[in-house]
Design a protein around this motif. Sequence first.
Motif, mmCIF file in Angstrom:
data_model
loop_
_atom_site.group_PDB
_atom_site.id
_atom_site.type_symbol
_atom_site.label_atom_id
_atom_site.label_comp_id
_atom_site.label_asym_id
_atom_site.label_seq_id
_atom_site.Cartn_x
_atom_site.Cartn_y
_atom_site.Cartn_z
ATOM 1 N N THR A 1 -4.494 -2.056 -5.960
ATOM 2 C CA THR A 1 -4.635 -0.796 -5.238
ATOM 3 C C THR A 1 -5.049 0.316 -6.190
ATOM 4 O O THR A 1 -5.933 1.110 -5.888
ATOM 5 C CB THR A 1 -3.314 -0.438 -4.535
ATOM 6 N N THR B 1 1.982 3.418 8.514
ATOM 7 C CA THR B 1 2.048 1.989 8.851
ATOM 8 C C THR B 1 3.364 1.650 9.542
ATOM 9 O O THR B 1 3.387 0.821 10.460
ATOM 10 C CB THR B 1 1.864 1.096 7.608
ATOM 11 N N ARG C 1 2.884 4.752 4.049
ATOM 12 C CA ARG C 1 4.004 3.956 4.561
ATOM 13 C C ARG C 1 4.562 4.536 5.856
ATOM 14 O O ARG C 1 4.996 3.802 6.737
ATOM 15 C CB ARG C 1 5.129 3.880 3.527
ATOM 16 N N ASN D 1 3.834 -0.106 13.149
ATOM 17 C CA ASN D 1 4.710 -1.262 13.365
ATOM 18 C C ASN D 1 5.757 -1.006 14.440
ATOM 19 O O ASN D 1 6.156 -1.925 15.157
ATOM 20 C CB ASN D 1 5.393 -1.678 12.058
ATOM 21 N N LYS E 1 -0.824 -7.652 -10.487
ATOM 22 C CA LYS E 1 -0.480 -6.235 -10.372
ATOM 23 C C LYS E 1 -1.745 -5.385 -10.261
ATOM 24 O O LYS E 1 -2.800 -5.748 -10.739
ATOM 25 C CB LYS E 1 0.289 -5.782 -11.621
ATOM 26 N N ALA F 1 -1.512 -2.600 1.489
ATOM 27 C CA ALA F 1 -1.398 -3.624 0.455
ATOM 28 C C ALA F 1 -0.010 -3.629 -0.175
ATOM 29 O O ALA F 1 0.190 -4.171 -1.252
ATOM 30 C CB ALA F 1 -2.460 -3.388 -0.624
ATOM 31 N N GLY F 2 0.932 -3.000 0.486
ATOM 32 C CA GLY F 2 2.304 -2.989 -0.023
ATOM 33 C C GLY F 2 2.606 -1.848 -0.967
ATOM 34 O O GLY F 2 3.687 -1.798 -1.554
ATOM 35 N N GLY F 3 1.672 -0.914 -1.132
ATOM 36 C CA GLY F 3 1.911 0.236 -1.987
ATOM 37 C C GLY F 3 2.762 1.265 -1.285
ATOM 38 O O GLY F 3 3.056 1.157 -0.093
ATOM 39 N N GLY F 4 3.138 2.282 -2.016
ATOM 40 C CA GLY F 4 3.972 3.337 -1.439
ATOM 41 C C GLY F 4 3.145 4.501 -0.953
ATOM 42 O O GLY F 4 1.968 4.364 -0.660
ATOM 43 N N ALA G 1 -0.639 1.583 1.468
ATOM 44 C CA ALA G 1 0.507 1.040 2.210
ATOM 45 C C ALA G 1 0.159 -0.304 2.837
ATOM 46 O O ALA G 1 1.026 -1.165 3.000
ATOM 47 C CB ALA G 1 0.944 2.027 3.290
#
Length: 189
Positions: free
Chosen positions: A60, A145, A142, A149, A57, A135-138, A133
């Motif tokens: 970021t 990204t 987002r 995509n 965890k 690294a998968g964060g909000g 975003a």
Amino acid sequence: MNTLTGAWDWLTDPAHWSGDDGVWHRLAQHLVLTVVCLVISCLIALPVALVLGHLGKGPTVVALVLFAVPPLLTNAYVGMREVDRDVVRAARGMGMTGRQMLFGVEVPLALPMIMNGVRIAAVQLVATATIAALAGGGGLGRIITAGFNLASTPQVVAGAVLVAVFALIVEAVFEIAERLSPRWARGTR
């Protein structure tokens, strides 16, 4: 081309390589500074990174926190160093303890610079948090990204505009807070 040849001439002049101002002496100083700072950085960062990596965890958050440290550290340090030494001596002469001088004299006088560091860090974090975003964060990153995509340039631009507006709002909040703060906290007389 004159700059390159001038640099080459400077580097190949033996006089620039010896003595207290010479390249070898400056290189040794640079090496010591680098090693000391690297060791201290490792002592701080590696335990945190190992624990967070083990738990899976927060990388970021840690990265963003570390990103905010330089303006906070620099501005607070400069603010404290710029406190009038005569005022500090007067406080000491009045019998103030170190703690009393720190929190009753130095910090209030350094507060404008300290808050400037907080403002800079806040605005930088708003802008930089968009990469969370990746690294998968909000967050607003987002939107950007997702736009990449989907190959949607309008969505990417819209996300960037939202981030820019948010950064400007944060800047404005700090500006308003500074204007509403007491005169002594703004560093004005």
